[in-house]
Design a protein around this motif. Structure first.
Motif, PDB file in Angstrom:
ATOM      1  N   PHE A  43       0.823  -1.211   0.000  1.00 33.02           N
ATOM      2  CA  PHE A  43       0.000   0.000   0.000  1.00 33.02           C
ATOM      3  C   PHE A  43       0.860   1.264   0.000  1.00 33.02           C
ATOM      4  O   PHE A  43       2.012   1.253   0.426  1.00 33.02           O
TER       5      PHE A  43
ATOM      6  N   ASN B  91       0.721   0.488   5.888  1.00 37.74           N
ATOM      7  CA  ASN B  91      -0.264  -0.293   6.634  1.00 37.74           C
ATOM      8  C   ASN B  91       0.327  -1.498   7.359  1.00 37.74           C
ATOM      9  O   ASN B  91      -0.235  -2.578   7.335  1.00 37.74           O
ATOM     10  N   LEU B  92       1.466  -1.296   7.995  1.00 30.56           N
ATOM     11  CA  LEU B  92       1.966  -2.359   8.867  1.00 30.56           C
ATOM     12  C   LEU B  92       1.039  -2.460  10.072  1.00 30.56           C
ATOM     13  O   LEU B  92       0.426  -1.469  10.467  1.00 30.56           O
ATOM     14  N   PHE B  93       0.942  -3.666  10.647  1.00 23.86           N
ATOM     15  CA  PHE B  93       0.083  -3.833  11.819  1.00 23.86           C
ATOM     16  C   PHE B  93       0.758  -3.144  13.016  1.00 23.86           C
ATOM     17  O   PHE B  93       1.767  -3.628  13.519  1.00 23.86           O
TER      18      PHE B  93
ATOM     19  N   ASN C 167       0.105  -2.850  16.103  1.00 25.13           N
ATOM     20  CA  ASN C 167       0.126  -3.461  17.440  1.00 25.13           C
ATOM     21  C   ASN C 167       1.007  -4.704  17.495  1.00 25.13           C
ATOM     22  O   ASN C 167       1.045  -5.376  18.505  1.00 25.13           O
TER      23      ASN C 167
ATOM     24  N   LEU D  29       2.127 -13.374  11.239  1.00 27.33           N
ATOM     25  CA  LEU D  29       0.716 -13.478  11.646  1.00 27.33           C
ATOM     26  C   LEU D  29      -0.119 -14.289  10.659  1.00 27.33           C
ATOM     27  O   LEU D  29      -0.735 -15.288  11.027  1.00 27.33           O
TER      28      LEU D  29
ATOM     29  N   TYR E 197       8.626  -2.379  17.188  1.00 31.93           N
ATOM     30  CA  TYR E 197       7.299  -2.096  16.643  1.00 31.93           C
ATOM     31  C   TYR E 197       7.443  -1.167  15.436  1.00 31.93           C
ATOM     32  O   TYR E 197       8.432  -0.432  15.335  1.00 31.93           O
TER      33      TYR E 197
ATOM     34  N   SER F 219       6.357   1.633  14.676  1.00 32.53           N
ATOM     35  CA  SER F 219       6.547   3.065  14.918  1.00 32.53           C
ATOM     36  C   SER F 219       8.022   3.450  15.033  1.00 32.53           C
ATOM     37  O   SER F 219       8.364   4.614  14.964  1.00 32.53           O
ATOM     38  N   LYS F 220       8.892   2.444  15.219  1.00 27.71           N
ATOM     39  CA  LYS F 220      10.322   2.729  15.356  1.00 27.71           C
ATOM     40  C   LYS F 220      11.042   2.807  14.016  1.00 27.71           C
ATOM     41  O   LYS F 220      12.220   3.122  13.969  1.00 27.71           O
TER      42      LYS F 220
ATOM     43  N   ARG G 289       6.440  -8.571   4.082  1.00 24.67           N
ATOM     44  CA  ARG G 289       5.259  -9.162   4.731  1.00 24.67           C
ATOM     45  C   ARG G 289       4.393  -9.850   3.681  1.00 24.67           C
ATOM     46  O   ARG G 289       3.886 -10.947   3.898  1.00 24.67           O
TER      47      ARG G 289
ATOM     48  N   GLY H 293      -6.741   1.328   6.673  1.00 25.63           N
ATOM     49  CA  GLY H 293      -5.630   0.595   6.061  1.00 25.63           C
ATOM     50  C   GLY H 293      -5.251  -0.656   6.856  1.00 25.63           C
ATOM     51  O   GLY H 293      -4.786  -1.635   6.280  1.00 25.63           O
ATOM     52  N   GLN H 294      -5.454  -0.623   8.182  1.00 29.17           N
ATOM     53  CA  GLN H 294      -5.138  -1.787   9.003  1.00 29.17           C
ATOM     54  C   GLN H 294      -6.011  -2.979   8.621  1.00 29.17           C
ATOM     55  O   GLN H 294      -5.543  -4.095   8.475  1.00 29.17           O
TER      56      GLN H 294
ATOM     57  N   ALA I  29      -5.007  -4.133   5.081  1.00 27.10           N
ATOM     58  CA  ALA I  29      -3.765  -4.902   5.076  1.00 27.10           C
ATOM     59  C   ALA I  29      -4.032  -6.325   5.549  1.00 27.10           C
ATOM     60  O   ALA I  29      -3.529  -7.292   4.964  1.00 27.10           O
ATOM     61  N   GLY I  30      -4.839  -6.454   6.588  1.00 30.54           N
ATOM     62  CA  GLY I  30      -5.171  -7.781   7.091  1.00 30.54           C
ATOM     63  C   GLY I  30      -5.888  -8.616   6.042  1.00 30.54           C
ATOM     64  O   GLY I  30      -5.564  -9.781   5.812  1.00 30.54           O
TER      65      GLY I  30
ATOM     66  N   LYS J  98      -7.427  -9.678  15.807  1.00 29.69           N
ATOM     67  CA  LYS J  98      -5.968  -9.653  15.984  1.00 29.69           C
ATOM     68  C   LYS J  98      -5.366  -8.269  15.795  1.00 29.69           C
ATOM     69  O   LYS J  98      -4.343  -7.951  16.377  1.00 29.69           O
ATOM     70  N   ILE J  99      -5.984  -7.457  14.942  1.00 29.97           N
ATOM     71  CA  ILE J  99      -5.353  -6.188  14.567  1.00 29.97           C
ATOM     72  C   ILE J  99      -6.158  -4.974  15.042  1.00 29.97           C
ATOM     73  O   ILE J  99      -5.641  -4.103  15.736  1.00 29.97           O
TER      74      ILE J  99
ATOM     75  N   PRO K  69      -7.458  -4.886  19.265  1.00 28.62           N
ATOM     76  CA  PRO K  69      -6.420  -4.578  20.253  1.00 28.62           C
ATOM     77  C   PRO K  69      -6.000  -3.109  20.227  1.00 28.62           C
ATOM     78  O   PRO K  69      -5.787  -2.508  21.281  1.00 28.62           O
ATOM     79  N   GLN K  70      -5.918  -2.531  19.022  1.00 27.26           N
ATOM     80  CA  GLN K  70      -5.539  -1.115  18.926  1.00 27.26           C
ATOM     81  C   GLN K  70      -6.676  -0.219  19.418  1.00 27.26           C
ATOM     82  O   GLN K  70      -6.449   0.789  20.083  1.00 27.26           O
TER      83      GLN K  70
ATOM     84  N   SER L   1       4.171  -1.306  26.936  1.00 27.15           N
ATOM     85  CA  SER L   1       4.373  -2.498  26.119  1.00 27.15           C
ATOM     86  C   SER L   1       4.712  -2.156  24.685  1.00 27.15           C
ATOM     87  O   SER L   1       5.292  -2.950  23.979  1.00 27.15           O
ATOM     88  N   ASP L   2       4.355  -0.956  24.210  1.00 27.99           N
ATOM     89  CA  ASP L   2       4.765  -0.664  22.831  1.00 27.99           C
ATOM     90  C   ASP L   2       5.709   0.536  22.723  1.00 27.99           C
ATOM     91  O   ASP L   2       6.003   0.990  21.638  1.00 27.99           O
ATOM     92  N   LYS L   3       6.206   0.983  23.852  1.00 28.13           N
ATOM     93  CA  LYS L   3       7.279   1.990  23.887  1.00 28.13           C
ATOM     94  C   LYS L   3       7.178   3.029  22.784  1.00 28.13           C
ATOM     95  O   LYS L   3       8.040   3.139  21.942  1.00 28.13           O
ATOM     96  N   ARG L   4       6.099   3.711  22.738  1.00 29.75           N
ATOM     97  CA  ARG L   4       5.983   4.731  21.691  1.00 29.75           C
ATOM     98  C   ARG L   4       6.789   5.964  22.021  1.00 29.75           C
ATOM     99  O   ARG L   4       6.859   6.349  23.157  1.00 29.75           O
TER     100      ARG L   4
END
Lengths: 307, 230
Positions: free
Chosen positions: A150, A154-156, A158, A167, A200, A202-203, A216, B127-128, B131-132, B145-146, B149-150, B227-230
């Motif tokens: 895309f 659009n990476l997941f 979470n 996944l 993740y 975002s990094k 992916r 987009g999430q 993508a799935g 799964k996607i 959770p978000q 847990s996701d260290k943003r």
């Protein structure tokens, strides 16, 4: 490999695609260009049914993904009530014509005036159902064979990079967790991001995200890759790394359909370039002819503006 | 203001026992109502935003809309009275008033939570989901799964507010004879004719309760964010 036939797509009253047909052979690298709003992304998204065509059919490796569109099948139209009534009338009025002539005339009329209704008799319904039943493939199964990349990656968000890759193969029971992780690490190594496996999304930088998005899709071992403006959202300095990964894929013989504004990529990699404008394919040719000797007026104008 | 009267009634005559009973009931109702609300809310929201458009889902969507309209359109006191005095007697159901409270509050908060969750899910970039779907996952698999959770991470602060609102709203369960914090202090006030101290204490108890819960929610949020260290 992918064949789209007579695709129309309406968004409410806006008609984005106005009868697009295109056949993509195994190993081809088809690049689609055109001004924005010309329907090129929509066409690509119709291929894996992220957009559902209003009319028309999408075929993947001899299997149909969409419902049957009776207008595309002569033998089905002739089984409809409408056709039979019109043929009766035509025969009584124009006895000079042969059966062949009558049927092609009526089919043209039916197509032109959109005369087929939902209920066209049992014989018609049976023909539609039979064609579908003997050829259909479930959308989710078909999508496994078509990797999609895309514009906005659009990476997941979470999931870690590694989980982004594993996944689907694990969840769909294509691979065990160990197999999927091994394959994922191979792929990440290939793009030089194996040390980011536990991070993740975002990094990552934009270019890194897009390369992860490509692998992916590759983790599902698809037969064809669809790219929807993969470099349009990237900083200029990151475009190169994504394009070179795509070139590598092309060299390995992957079948690719790419919507892009990167004319250099089209020239270098494409086996065929399509020009779309106003919801139809205006011109298609090999890249050499396409760029040096365009025939369509709109295409000439388009090329003069961007080159 | 007579603290000595309040002290005598509350400590010497064991009025605090009623307060403990009230605290217990408030906690039971708020916690279980939130859990029931989460389940009902999830079901409603999944029906409402589902892309399926067959007749079954059309009917379910209408039922969901009616449900939300009913529970948001009437005060919780009215819902409690209807459950306790009309609905359950008519259906010949005989339950502890506390359980009736749990059910009513649970169904009520289900309506609100479904709207909270809807907002949370819609806030996730579409987009999430695409993508799935593009890697072959089904709608439900991608949702679970996607997207969810978000979404849940995003709505956690709002869910916290819902829980706090629940705690405070339980002060009306005394309408159906449940002893809660309010009832405990009211009975002290009624038997001593000294209103000021009991009702000040009532406010204080709620305030402390809410402050403690707010701190707990913040802690939970912090851990989830970590847990996701943003």
């Amino acid at each position: 490999m992918i064949e789209i036939k007579g695709i129309y797509k309406n968004f409410g009253k806006l008609q984005v695609l106005k009868g697009v047909s295109c056949n993509i052979e195994k190993g081809e690298k088809v690049v689609i260009v055109g001004p924005s709003g010309s329907g090129k992304s929509t066409m690509l998204r119709c291929m894996n049914l992220l957009e559902i065509p209003t009319y028309g059919e999408v075929w993947l490796e001899g299997k149909i993904l969409t419902p049957v569109d009776p207008y595309l099948h002569k033998d089905i139209i002739t089984k409809s009530k409408t056709f039979k009534q019109l043929a009766e009338k035509e025969r009584s009025e124009n006895s000079g014509l042969t059966d062949e002539e009558i049927s092609s005339k009526i089919i043209a009329e039916i197509k032109k005036n959109d005369l087929l209704k939902k209920y066209e008799g049992r014989e018609f319904a049976k023909a539609v159902k039979e064609l579908y039943k003997s050829n259909y493939i479930k959308t989710n199964l078909a999508r496994r064979k078509m990797g999609m990349v895309f514009q906005h990656f659009n990476l997941f968000n979470n999931l870690t990079i590694l989980d982004n890759l594993t996944l689907a193969p694990v969840k769909l029971k294509i691979k065990t967790k160990e197999q999927a992780e091994e394959k994922a690490m191979q792929l990440l190594k290939r793009i030089g991001l194996e040390d980011k496996a536990k991070e993740y999304p975002s990094k990552l930088s934009g270019g890194q995200k897009q390369r992860v998005a490509i692998v992916r899709a590759l983790a599902m071992e698809p037969d064809v890759m669809l790219f929807d403006e993969p470099t349009s959202a990237l900083d200029p300095e990151m475009v190169g790394e994504v394009l070179s990964l795509m070139k590598e894929l092309a060299e390995e013989g992957m079948t690719m359909v790419v919507v892009t504004h990167e004319m250099g990529f089209a020239r270098e990699v494409a086996s065929r370039v399509l020009f779309m404008d106003g919801g139809i394919i205006k011109e298609e040719n090999n890249p050499k002819e396409f760029f040096t000797a365009p025939k369509d007026e709109r295409l000439k104008e388009f090329l003069s503006k961007i080159l | 203001m007579r603290f000595d009267i309040f002290y005598e009634e509350f400590i010497t005559k064991a009025g605090y026992k009623m307060l403990l009973e009230g605290l217990k009931n408030t906690a039971i109702i708020a916690v279980f109502a939130l859990l029931i609300g989460l389940v009902i809310g999830s079901v409603i929201v999944l029906v409402k935003i589902s892309p399926f458009n067959n007749w079954l889902f059309k009917i379910l969507k209408v039922i969901g809309d009616i449900y939300v309209a009913l529970f948001r359109g009437t005060p919780i006191v009215v819902q409690l009275l209807l459950t306790h005095y009309v609905l359950f007697p008519l259906m010949d159901i005989n339950l502890e008033p506390v359980v009736e409270g749990v059910i009513t509050f649970g169904m009520n908060s289900g309506a609100y939570i479904s709207e909270i969750m809807r907002g949370g899910i819609l806030s996730i970039d579409k987009g999430q989901m695409e993508a799935g779907r593009s890697v072959g996952l089904s709608y439900m698999q991608t949702m679970m799964k996607i997207v969810l959770p978000q979404a849940i991470k995003n709505i956690l602060p709002t869910l916290g507010n819902e829980f706090i609102a629940l705690i405070k709203e339980t002060s009306v369960v005394s309408f159906i004879t449940v002893i809660d914090i309010y009832k405990a202090f009211q009975s002290i006030a009624n038997s001593t004719y000294e209103y000021i101290v009991p009702y000040l204490m009532l406010a204080l108890v709620y305030l402390v309760l809410v402050i403690i819960i707010t701190m707990l929610i913040k802690l939970l949020e912090k851990r989830l964010r970590a847990s996701d260290k943003r």
